[in-house]
Write an enzyme that holds these catalytic residues in place. Structure first.
Site, short mmCIF file in Angstrom:
data_model
loop_
_atom_site.label_atom_id
_atom_site.label_comp_id
_atom_site.label_asym_id
_atom_site.label_seq_id
_atom_site.Cartn_x
_atom_site.Cartn_y
_atom_site.Cartn_z
CD GLU A 30 1.50 1.08 -3.62
OE1 GLU A 30 2.13 1.58 -4.57
OE2 GLU A 30 1.30 -0.16 -3.51
CB CYS A 57 4.21 -2.40 -9.94
SG CYS A 57 3.86 -1.57 -11.52
CG HIS A 115 0.75 0.46 -7.75
ND1 HIS A 115 2.04 0.67 -7.32
CD2 HIS A 115 0.78 0.51 -9.10
CE1 HIS A 115 2.83 0.86 -8.37
NE2 HIS A 115 2.09 0.77 -9.46
#
Length: 212
Positions: A194, A87, A192
């Site tokens: 994750e 990011c 992202h």
């Protein structure tokens, strides 16, 4: 093997920590730690730089943690340690950011971070939600990942890369949005991983196995 997720007080690191620890177990990549200790950053085998918020604030926080900053720069620039920016952590790899004010980035991947301006005015900024990856260049990070698979974005500024060979993937949001950059032992993701379910976890695992 040790992977250090750098904590410079810019964002919630809990979900990233859990995802990287899960994949480190799965691919037998050693330990993953979240750290604000410069000595740990210096000795880590690979580094992850997350980031949430505005480019100038994140840049100031990172440089304000001088020990961490110096250790990270030495590890990447002099020791060639694998590095992943996520990011705003990816955006900081750029030459310059233009969010609110002109701010120097790390200068590792030439280009500028600029406001997203979709050609379709009905599309909202921030660019938020799932989008389809378009792969531009082969990369070890993308092993087992196919064109059109979804990843999760939350951002209002995007990285315009100067050298097209350093844009690994993009998405279409009424205009190209850089999704992944890569150069030498460095790689960055605007999305992202994750939060990108199995596709994101796959790329995390690929990074943890990457030996450039």
């Amino acid at each position: 093997m040790l992977t250090a997720i750098i904590d410079y007080e810019s964002g919630n690191l809990h979900s990233a920590e859990k995802a990287f620890q899960r994949m480190a177990l799965e691919v037998d990549a050693g330990d993953v730690v979240v750290t604000s200790d410069a000595d740990v950053v210096a000795k880590a085998d690979r580094l992850v730089l997350p980031g949430d918020g505005a480019f100038p604030a994140c840049a100031a926080e990172l440089r304000g943690h001088k020990g961490i900053y110096d250790a990270m720069v030495e590890a990447v620039e002099q020791k060639g340690r694998p590095f992943l920016g996520i990011c705003v952590g990816m955006q900081l790899m750029a030459t310059t950011g233009h969010e609110y004010e002109k701010t120097d980035g790390l200068g590792w991947v030439a280009g500028d971070v600029e406001k997203i301006t979709p050609s379709d005015q009905s599309l909202k900024v921030p660019h938020m939600g799932w989008n389809d990856l378009v792969i531009d260049q082969p990369h070890a990070l993308l092993e087992g990942v196919e064109n059109g698979q979804h990843v999760y974005f939350v951002h209002s500024y995007h990285f315009t890369v100067a050298n097209p060979a350093e844009r690994i993937a993009h998405v279409d949001y009424a205009g190209d949005i850089t999704a992944i950059v890569g150069k030498d032992t460095m790689v960055g993701m605007q999305f992202h991983p994750e939060k990108s379910q199995h596709v994101g976890l796959k790329m995390i695992g690929n990074f943890l196995k990457w030996a450039p």
